[in-house]
Design a protein around this motif. Structure first.
Motif, PDB file in Angstrom:
ATOM      1  N   LYS A   1      -8.182   1.199  -5.787  1.00  0.00           N
ATOM      2  CA  LYS A   1      -7.657   2.607  -5.479  1.00  0.00           C
ATOM      3  C   LYS A   1      -7.939   3.663  -5.169  1.00  0.00           C
ATOM      4  CE  LYS A   1      -5.105   4.206  -9.278  1.00  0.00           C
ATOM      5  NZ  LYS A   1      -4.418   4.530 -10.286  1.00  0.00           N
ATOM      6  N   THR A   2      -8.361   4.068  -4.039  1.00  0.00           N
ATOM      7  CA  THR A   2      -9.072   5.382  -3.822  1.00  0.00           C
ATOM      8  C   THR A   2      -8.621   6.482  -4.054  1.00  0.00           C
ATOM      9  OG1 THR A   2      -9.952   3.411  -1.855  1.00  0.00           O
ATOM     10  CG2 THR A   2     -10.368   5.446  -1.893  1.00  0.00           C
ATOM     11  N   HIS A   3      -9.764   7.555  -4.100  1.00  0.00           N
ATOM     12  CA  HIS A   3      -9.327   8.584  -4.739  1.00  0.00           C
ATOM     13  C   HIS A   3      -9.683   9.342  -3.618  1.00  0.00           C
ATOM     14  CE1 HIS A   3      -8.927  12.728  -6.788  1.00  0.00           C
ATOM     15  NE2 HIS A   3     -10.149  12.695  -6.281  1.00  0.00           N
ATOM     16  N   HIS A   4      -8.966  10.552  -2.880  1.00  0.00           N
ATOM     17  CA  HIS A   4      -9.119  11.381  -1.930  1.00  0.00           C
ATOM     18  C   HIS A   4      -9.109  13.053  -2.736  1.00  0.00           C
ATOM     19  CE1 HIS A   4     -10.567   8.302   1.077  1.00  0.00           C
ATOM     20  NE2 HIS A   4      -9.248   8.029   0.697  1.00  0.00           N
ATOM     21  N   GLU A   5      -9.836  13.683  -1.907  1.00  0.00           N
ATOM     22  CA  GLU A   5      -9.101  15.292  -2.730  1.00  0.00           C
ATOM     23  C   GLU A   5      -8.907  15.904  -1.556  1.00  0.00           C
ATOM     24  OE1 GLU A   5     -10.796  17.089  -5.352  1.00  0.00           O
ATOM     25  OE2 GLU A   5     -12.235  15.188  -6.251  1.00  0.00           O
TER      26      GLU A   5
ATOM     27  N   SER B   1       0.725  -1.090  -0.417  1.00  0.00           N
ATOM     28  CA  SER B   1       0.034  -0.175   0.120  1.00  0.00           C
ATOM     29  C   SER B   1       1.261   1.281   0.350  1.00  0.00           C
ATOM     30  CB  SER B   1      -0.859  -0.241   0.931  1.00  0.00           C
ATOM     31  OG  SER B   1      -1.597   0.690   1.081  1.00  0.00           O
ATOM     32  N   PHE B   2       0.731   2.105  -1.113  1.00  0.00           N
ATOM     33  CA  PHE B   2       1.186   3.333  -0.896  1.00  0.00           C
ATOM     34  C   PHE B   2       0.237   4.460  -1.097  1.00  0.00           C
ATOM     35  CE2 PHE B   2       1.537   1.600  -5.083  1.00  0.00           C
ATOM     36  CZ  PHE B   2       1.428   1.891  -5.518  1.00  0.00           C
ATOM     37  N   GLU B   3       0.778   5.742  -0.872  1.00  0.00           N
ATOM     38  CA  GLU B   3       0.315   7.155  -1.689  1.00  0.00           C
ATOM     39  C   GLU B   3       1.174   7.168  -3.204  1.00  0.00           C
ATOM     40  OE1 GLU B   3       1.208  11.936  -0.627  1.00  0.00           O
ATOM     41  OE2 GLU B   3       0.861  10.886   0.406  1.00  0.00           O
ATOM     42  N   ARG B   4       0.026   7.419  -3.386  1.00  0.00           N
ATOM     43  CA  ARG B   4       0.578   7.743  -5.222  1.00  0.00           C
ATOM     44  C   ARG B   4       0.834   8.820  -5.853  1.00  0.00           C
ATOM     45  NH1 ARG B   4       1.010   3.736  -9.588  1.00  0.00           N
ATOM     46  NH2 ARG B   4       0.225   4.460 -11.158  1.00  0.00           N
ATOM     47  N   VAL B   5       1.644   9.841  -5.783  1.00  0.00           N
ATOM     48  CA  VAL B   5       2.147  10.830  -6.594  1.00  0.00           C
ATOM     49  C   VAL B   5       2.446  10.303  -7.842  1.00  0.00           C
ATOM     50  CG1 VAL B   5       3.245  12.744  -6.031  1.00  0.00           C
ATOM     51  CG2 VAL B   5       2.183  11.642  -4.082  1.00  0.00           C
TER      52      VAL B   5
ATOM     53  N   ARG C   1     -13.747  12.468 -10.348  1.00  0.00           N
ATOM     54  CA  ARG C   1     -13.461  12.555  -9.121  1.00  0.00           C
ATOM     55  C   ARG C   1     -13.788  12.911  -8.337  1.00  0.00           C
ATOM     56  NH1 ARG C   1      -7.802  12.356 -11.224  1.00  0.00           N
ATOM     57  NH2 ARG C   1      -6.747  13.477  -9.384  1.00  0.00           N
ATOM     58  N   ALA C   2     -14.554  12.193  -8.235  1.00  0.00           N
ATOM     59  CA  ALA C   2     -15.448  12.195  -6.612  1.00  0.00           C
ATOM     60  C   ALA C   2     -14.517  11.867  -5.600  1.00  0.00           C
ATOM     61  CB  ALA C   2     -16.822  11.225  -7.090  1.00  0.00           C
ATOM     62  N   GLU C   3     -15.247  12.509  -4.236  1.00  0.00           N
ATOM     63  CA  GLU C   3     -14.379  12.147  -3.520  1.00  0.00           C
ATOM     64  C   GLU C   3     -14.439  10.553  -2.730  1.00  0.00           C
ATOM     65  OE1 GLU C   3     -12.060  11.788   0.142  1.00  0.00           O
ATOM     66  OE2 GLU C   3     -11.960  12.953  -1.196  1.00  0.00           O
ATOM     67  N   GLY C   4     -14.114   9.763  -2.405  1.00  0.00           N
ATOM     68  CA  GLY C   4     -13.484   8.673  -2.202  1.00  0.00           C
ATOM     69  C   GLY C   4     -13.644   6.735  -3.361  1.00  0.00           C
ATOM     70  N   ALA C   5     -13.796   8.487  -5.210  1.00  0.00           N
ATOM     71  CA  ALA C   5     -14.065   7.571  -6.111  1.00  0.00           C
ATOM     72  C   ALA C   5     -12.720   6.197  -5.920  1.00  0.00           C
ATOM     73  CB  ALA C   5     -13.752   8.463  -6.440  1.00  0.00           C
ATOM     74  N   GLN C   6     -13.486   4.834  -6.308  1.00  0.00           N
ATOM     75  CA  GLN C   6     -13.020   4.048  -6.018  1.00  0.00           C
ATOM     76  C   GLN C   6     -12.464   3.533  -7.701  1.00  0.00           C
ATOM     77  OE1 GLN C   6     -14.042   1.876  -2.851  1.00  0.00           O
ATOM     78  NE2 GLN C   6     -12.220   1.928  -1.409  1.00  0.00           N
TER      79      GLN C   6
ATOM     80  N   ASN D   1      -7.200  12.597   4.575  1.00  0.00           N
ATOM     81  CA  ASN D   1      -6.516  11.457   3.541  1.00  0.00           C
ATOM     82  C   ASN D   1      -6.187  11.463   2.474  1.00  0.00           C
ATOM     83  OD1 ASN D   1      -7.197  10.063   6.076  1.00  0.00           O
ATOM     84  ND2 ASN D   1      -9.305   9.440   4.922  1.00  0.00           N
ATOM     85  N   LYS D   2      -4.864  10.940   1.646  1.00  0.00           N
ATOM     86  CA  LYS D   2      -4.527  11.339   0.587  1.00  0.00           C
ATOM     87  C   LYS D   2      -4.714   9.426  -0.889  1.00  0.00           C
ATOM     88  CE  LYS D   2      -0.460  13.495   2.896  1.00  0.00           C
ATOM     89  NZ  LYS D   2       0.263  14.521   1.891  1.00  0.00           N
ATOM     90  N   SER D   3      -4.360  10.561  -1.449  1.00  0.00           N
ATOM     91  CA  SER D   3      -5.113   8.908  -2.811  1.00  0.00           C
ATOM     92  C   SER D   3      -3.849   7.980  -2.300  1.00  0.00           C
ATOM     93  CB  SER D   3      -5.027   9.403  -3.863  1.00  0.00           C
ATOM     94  OG  SER D   3      -6.328  10.172  -3.852  1.00  0.00           O
ATOM     95  N   VAL D   4      -4.651   6.382  -2.304  1.00  0.00           N
ATOM     96  CA  VAL D   4      -3.223   5.599  -1.713  1.00  0.00           C
ATOM     97  C   VAL D   4      -4.694   4.209  -3.081  1.00  0.00           C
ATOM     98  CG1 VAL D   4      -3.264   5.630   0.423  1.00  0.00           C
ATOM     99  CG2 VAL D   4      -5.778   4.558  -0.116  1.00  0.00           C
ATOM    100  N   LYS D   5      -3.189   3.039  -3.728  1.00  0.00           N
ATOM    101  CA  LYS D   5      -3.387   2.091  -3.842  1.00  0.00           C
ATOM    102  C   LYS D   5      -3.152   1.036  -2.734  1.00  0.00           C
ATOM    103  CE  LYS D   5      -0.610   0.405  -6.977  1.00  0.00           C
ATOM    104  NZ  LYS D   5      -0.075   0.658  -8.690  1.00  0.00           N
ATOM    105  N   LYS D   6      -3.666   0.108  -2.618  1.00  0.00           N
ATOM    106  CA  LYS D   6      -3.773  -1.176  -1.533  1.00  0.00           C
ATOM    107  C   LYS D   6      -3.577  -2.327  -3.120  1.00  0.00           C
ATOM    108  CE  LYS D   6      -5.547   0.769   2.250  1.00  0.00           C
ATOM    109  NZ  LYS D   6      -6.809   0.499   3.221  1.00  0.00           N
ATOM    110  N   ARG D   7      -3.071  -2.869  -3.076  1.00  0.00           N
ATOM    111  CA  ARG D   7      -2.848  -4.752  -3.952  1.00  0.00           C
ATOM    112  C   ARG D   7      -2.402  -5.906  -2.977  1.00  0.00           C
ATOM    113  NH1 ARG D   7       2.900  -4.098  -8.195  1.00  0.00           N
ATOM    114  NH2 ARG D   7       0.857  -3.724  -9.167  1.00  0.00           N
ATOM    115  N   VAL D   8      -3.022  -6.659  -3.779  1.00  0.00           N
ATOM    116  CA  VAL D   8      -2.461  -8.414  -2.789  1.00  0.00           C
ATOM    117  C   VAL D   8      -2.440  -8.819  -4.249  1.00  0.00           C
ATOM    118  CG1 VAL D   8      -3.960  -7.886  -0.937  1.00  0.00           C
ATOM    119  CG2 VAL D   8      -4.870  -8.707  -3.193  1.00  0.00           C
ATOM    120  N   ASN D   9      -0.954  -9.578  -4.025  1.00  0.00           N
ATOM    121  CA  ASN D   9      -0.584 -11.174  -4.743  1.00  0.00           C
ATOM    122  C   ASN D   9      -1.531 -12.259  -5.228  1.00  0.00           C
ATOM    123  OD1 ASN D   9       1.482  -8.997  -4.287  1.00  0.00           O
ATOM    124  ND2 ASN D   9       3.222 -10.572  -4.596  1.00  0.00           N
TER     125      ASN D   9
END
Length: 193
Positions: free
Chosen positions: A161-165, A56-60, A134-139, A170-178
């Motif tokens: 992936k979750t978008h935050h304004e 999981s990480f903050e996406r920039v 780009r709605a708040e909480g869009a996934q 909270n910052k936008s994040v991407k979580k992933r699992v193998n």
């Protein structure tokens, strides 16, 4: 900037290099040279910077569009600033330092790695519409793999992936699992076709 980069910029401004294979090998060599310099510096400072992908990480990101014919120029200018990374490969990009153009035919194929994604959504494309706004909480939910089509025992990534304004704490994040590719069918309900 080095004198070499300045000279290349002048050459590019006069006339683009026509021989993309040669410039490609120059880009690989420059990237390898600067990577070795960074490694020597890290070793001298006692750093062990082996990179491990986070779950999981903050996406920039900053994305750029440029014409295909400008790829050699963009790569050449980038090589001195950051390493050229090709997913699924490690170590030096140049396999034979005595003859860097040895694999001329395969050069551009060796510098690319396909990224494939399958996105999941409702019949009405609700997730897609919220992401476009780009709605708040869009996934978005997707399965992603790198390189060729995965085999049964290959790892694919299930991502959320979750978008935050920017005004939300909270910052936008991407979580992933193998997930092993052959187990994906157990996660997907295909009963309705």
């Amino acid at each position: 900037k080095t004198v070499t980069v300045d000279e290349c910029e002048r050459d590019f401004s006069k006339e683009r290099w026509k021989d993309t294979e040669t410039i490609g090998h120059i880009v690989k060599l420059l990237s390898d040279i600067f990577s070795l310099i960074r490694k020597i510096t890290e070793d001298a400072n006692g750093k062990d910077n082996k990179w491990v992908a986070p779950t999981s990480f903050e996406r920039v990101t900053t994305k750029y569009w440029f014409r295909e014919e400008n790829i050699p120029e963009v790569l050449l200018k980038s090589a001195a600033e950051l390493p050229i990374l090709v997913y699924g490969k490690s170590g030096l990009l140049t396999k034979n330092l005595k003859n860097p153009s040895e694999s001329k035919v395969e050069f551009w194929k060796s510098m690319a790695s396909p990224i494939s994604s399958v996105y999941f959504d409702s019949e009405n494309l609700d997730l897609y519409r919220r992401r476009l706004k780009r709605a708040e909480g869009a996934q978005l939910v997707r399965v992603r793999w790198y390189g060729k089509k995965p085999k049964k025992d290959s790892v694919v990534f299930l991502e959320l992936k979750t978008h935050h304004e920017c005004w939300i704490e909270n910052k936008s994040v991407k979580k992933r699992v193998n997930v092993l590719q052959y187990r994906m069918s157990g996660l997907i309900d295909t009963s309705d076709g």
